[in-house]
Scaffold this active site. Structure first.
Site, PDB file in Angstrom:
ATOM      1  N   ASN A 387      39.786  62.842   5.145  1.00 42.01           N
ATOM      2  CA  ASN A 387      40.321  62.128   4.469  1.00 42.01           C
ATOM      3  C   ASN A 387      39.483  60.613   4.664  1.00 42.01           C
ATOM      4  O   ASN A 387      38.614  60.276   3.659  1.00 42.01           O
ATOM      5  CB  ASN A 387      41.518  61.633   5.417  1.00 42.01           C
ATOM      6  CG  ASN A 387      42.469  60.435   4.158  1.00 42.01           C
ATOM      7  OD1 ASN A 387      41.672  59.820   3.263  1.00 42.01           O
ATOM      8  ND2 ASN A 387      43.288  60.579   4.171  1.00 42.01           N
ATOM      9  N   ASP A 388      39.362  59.994   5.385  1.00 43.49           N
ATOM     10  CA  ASP A 388      38.310  58.840   5.876  1.00 43.49           C
ATOM     11  C   ASP A 388      36.811  58.893   5.225  1.00 43.49           C
ATOM     12  O   ASP A 388      35.759  58.313   4.618  1.00 43.49           O
ATOM     13  CB  ASP A 388      38.203  58.482   6.991  1.00 43.49           C
ATOM     14  CG  ASP A 388      39.366  57.679   7.714  1.00 43.49           C
ATOM     15  OD1 ASP A 388      40.184  57.903   6.834  1.00 43.49           O
ATOM     16  OD2 ASP A 388      39.602  57.861   8.831  1.00 43.49           O
ATOM     17  N   VAL A 389      36.524  60.312   5.376  1.00 44.86           N
ATOM     18  CA  VAL A 389      34.499  60.414   5.084  1.00 44.86           C
ATOM     19  C   VAL A 389      34.781  60.431   3.891  1.00 44.86           C
ATOM     20  O   VAL A 389      33.758  60.592   3.375  1.00 44.86           O
ATOM     21  CB  VAL A 389      34.322  61.879   6.400  1.00 44.86           C
ATOM     22  CG1 VAL A 389      34.122  61.354   7.537  1.00 44.86           C
ATOM     23  CG2 VAL A 389      35.350  63.091   5.894  1.00 44.86           C
ATOM     24  N   TYR A 427      42.767  59.311  10.038  1.00 48.73           N
ATOM     25  CA  TYR A 427      42.224  58.516  11.495  1.00 48.73           C
ATOM     26  C   TYR A 427      42.433  57.223  11.327  1.00 48.73           C
ATOM     27  O   TYR A 427      42.526  57.145  12.594  1.00 48.73           O
ATOM     28  CB  TYR A 427      41.432  59.654  12.366  1.00 48.73           C
ATOM     29  CG  TYR A 427      41.407  60.387  13.263  1.00 48.73           C
ATOM     30  CD1 TYR A 427      42.742  60.828  14.201  1.00 48.73           C
ATOM     31  CD2 TYR A 427      40.794  59.880  14.639  1.00 48.73           C
ATOM     32  CE1 TYR A 427      42.748  61.004  15.262  1.00 48.73           C
ATOM     33  CE2 TYR A 427      40.429  60.572  15.748  1.00 48.73           C
ATOM     34  CZ  TYR A 427      41.538  61.311  16.091  1.00 48.73           C
ATOM     35  OH  TYR A 427      42.195  61.474  17.566  1.00 48.73           O
ATOM     36  N   ALA A 428      41.764  57.112  10.273  1.00 46.20           N
ATOM     37  CA  ALA A 428      41.235  55.119  10.383  1.00 46.20           C
ATOM     38  C   ALA A 428      42.255  54.424  10.212  1.00 46.20           C
ATOM     39  O   ALA A 428      42.465  53.152  10.810  1.00 46.20           O
ATOM     40  CB  ALA A 428      40.525  54.197   9.743  1.00 46.20           C
TER      41      ALA A 428
END
Lengths: 461, 98
Positions: A387-389, A427-428
């Site tokens: 997701n975040d990446v 996660y972030a």
């Protein structure tokens, strides 16, 4: 006898260095591990033989032998049983045992030791304190990695944490100077106690996503504790081994921070620009949903496909299905690459281990930096469990908490399918701007089920 | 200052160890970060040598210290053995994917 011992130690140190050097190259990594392990066995055996030269009580020898056997047994069982997704937790656990060992050695030495100079006393105190910090910190890191502990940030905690550091420093200076009026053993116990609490306070505010950095740092701290114990015993192999691990661990920590474009200081204070992200939260995101058949159809038309795996893929145990999908597409003449973000998984390189477990070809794994400038040459990207990446906000929106973090530019592919369980954030905890991009579709459901269904459909066409 | 001069060879030793430690892992591909960290972690288990020395010098009637020392050795050995075994397991996976 002394000459033999020192020569053996020298050989052990060389084997550690050679081992680390070989561990840094893909071809010789296995040899490196064996070499370092051999050096370790050599150092342990030599120490037993050399230091038990004079007639020794049988009880001590029996204890040593049984602890060596039991510890090897325990270590082996744990390393065989652990699931590959939980690898970082295990490394963190082993780091905690090493730290606790250093801490206990300091405590016992303080209890027995008489006639230590004040330099030796300080070394002992710092050594057991660093060991204690590494031990309790690693346990907290482990609990955070398994999601059992949430981040805690508050001013009170920060103040408390600073107070603990200051009192540790003060005690380490004052106790050896004998100005407090405590016996050295009592002083050591207090220092160890404060250090244990400090280890907890140190890791608590740090974000879950930064845990790999913390584990690497705590690994370096254990190295330092080992080196200090080595200085105390004037033992070259401990001193060298500890310093090498300490130095290597700090460099590795910095390399990891760089990969995430985070400064070590920000990681340690747990600052993730928390407040600023919230204003985007209320905004509705326009997303396009897709289904299995449509995705399968899209896949048959694509010629170059990028699979971007994240930790979610490993948790769903979907690596093997990924491999099957890749094989099917390969038979149709489609090029499939896996694009690995440097911090995909829970540790740098963790994703490579997880994909290797599913026998995925090394040649097909591409590092982010290798392909990021040519992402537009892929006509389709599958984002599975990441997701975040892949959040373009990291490049476009300087208000975003993750602004500046390197990302895989999935948004440059003409079409993207994101496998997602639900609309939860990564996660972030930031909304993903990729979802609003033209050509990006979301496939809801368990990654494993979705992949299986896509494979079934592909087999029919 | 005197302290440093008296222990000059130790100071040299420490400095060189730091330099070598930094240099030896300076060019690691990201793919090997996890095994490398795990391997380095196993090497820091050399602290077990300290526990051995400690146990060998503790009088056999000093039960408290014997117990604490044994626990230390157990933890240290677990770190060493577990670290090397788990690194081996990770690397074995890389090898099987020819």
């Amino acid at each position: 006898m002394l000459a033999v011992l020192e020569t053996t130690y020298f050989l052990s140190i060389l084997s550690f260095l050679g081992g680390l050097k070989f561990l840094s190259s893909p071809k010789r990594a296995k040899l490196g591990n064996t070499l370092a392990a051999a050096g370790m066995v050599l150092a342990l055996v030599a120490s037993i033989v050399a230091f038990s030269a004079d007639a020794l009580p049988r009880l001590n020898l029996i204890l040593i032998a049984s602890m060596l056997v039991l510890g090897t047994f325990l270590g082996r069982i744990m390393s065989q049983k652990v699931e590959m997704t939980k690898m970082p937790q295990l490394v963190s656990f082993f780091n905690a045992t090493g730290g606790a060992c250093a801490m206990l050695i300091g405590v016992v030495e303080a209890n027995q030791g008489t006639g230590l100079t004040w330099v030796q006393e300080s070394v002992l105190l710092i050594g057991s304190a660093t060991g204690a910090i590494a031990a309790s910190g690693s346990i907290i890191a482990l609990r955070k990695l398994s999601g059992k502990l949430k981040d805690r940030r508050s001013i009170g905690l920060q103040v408390l944490s600073k107070l603990f550091v200051l009192s540790l420093i003060a005690l380490v200076v004052l106790i050896p100077l004998d100005v407090i009026g405590l016996s050295f053993f009592q002083g050591t116990l207090i220092v160890v106690g404060i250090a244990l609490v400090y280890g907890v306070l140190f890791v608590l505010p740090i974000g879950g996503a930064d845990m790999p950095v913390v584990i690497s740092l705590l690994n370096a701290v254990t190295g330092i504790a080992t080196a200090l114990a080595g200085a105390l015993y004037n033992n070259k192999v401990m001193l060298a081994g500890g310093i090498i691990v300490g130095a290597a661990g700090i460099i590795l920590t910095i390399m990891m921070c760089r990969a995430m474009n985070r400064s070590l200081l920000k990681v340690l204070t747990g600052s993730f620009n928390v407040g600023s992200g919230t204003k985007n939260d209320s905004r509705e995101q326009n997303i396009i949903q897709t289904n299995v058949s449509e995705t399968a159809l899209q896949l048959t038309h694509a010629t170059r496909i990028a699979i971007i795996p994240g930790y979610g893929l490993a948790v769903a145990q979907a690596q093997h299905l990924c491999k099957q999908l890749e094989k099917l597409l390969h038979q149709r003449g489609t090029v499939v690459h896996y694009i690995i973000h440097p911090v995909a998984g829970r540790m740098p390189g963790h994703m490579n281990v997880l994909l290797a477990e599913a026998n995925i070809d090394y040649e097909l794994l591409k590092e982010m930096d290798e392909v990021n400038d040519e992402m537009s040459t892929y006509d389709m990207a599958l984002v599975i469990g990441a997701n975040d990446v892949v959040n373009p906000a990291a490049e476009e929106d300087d208000d975003s908490p993750i602004y500046g973090m390197p990302i895989i530019r999935a948004h440059e592919c003409s079409s993207t399918v994101v496998f997602k369980r639900g609309m939860s954030k990564g996660y972030a905890g930031v909304p993903n701007k990729l979802f609003e991009h033209k050509g990006c579709k979301l496939l809801f459901g368990d990654a494993k089920t979705s992949l299986q269904e896509i494979i079934n459909e592909l087999k029919l066409v | 200052m005197n302290f440093i001069l008296e222990n000059l060879s130790e100071v040299y030793f420490i400095c060189f160890c730091i330099l070598i430690g930094v240099e030896v892992i300076a060019n690691v591909p990201a793919i090997l970060h996890t095994p490398l960290m795990s391997g380095a972690n196993a090497i820091s288990g050399i602290i077990a040598v300290g526990a051995i020395i400690l146990l060998l010098q503790t009088p056999p009637t000093d039960y408290l210290n014997l117990a604490l020392g044994s626990l230390a050795l157990l933890l240290g050995t677990t770190n060493v053995a577990g670290g090397f075994f788990v690194t081996h397991r990770m690397l074995a996976m890389f090898n099987s994917k020819k």
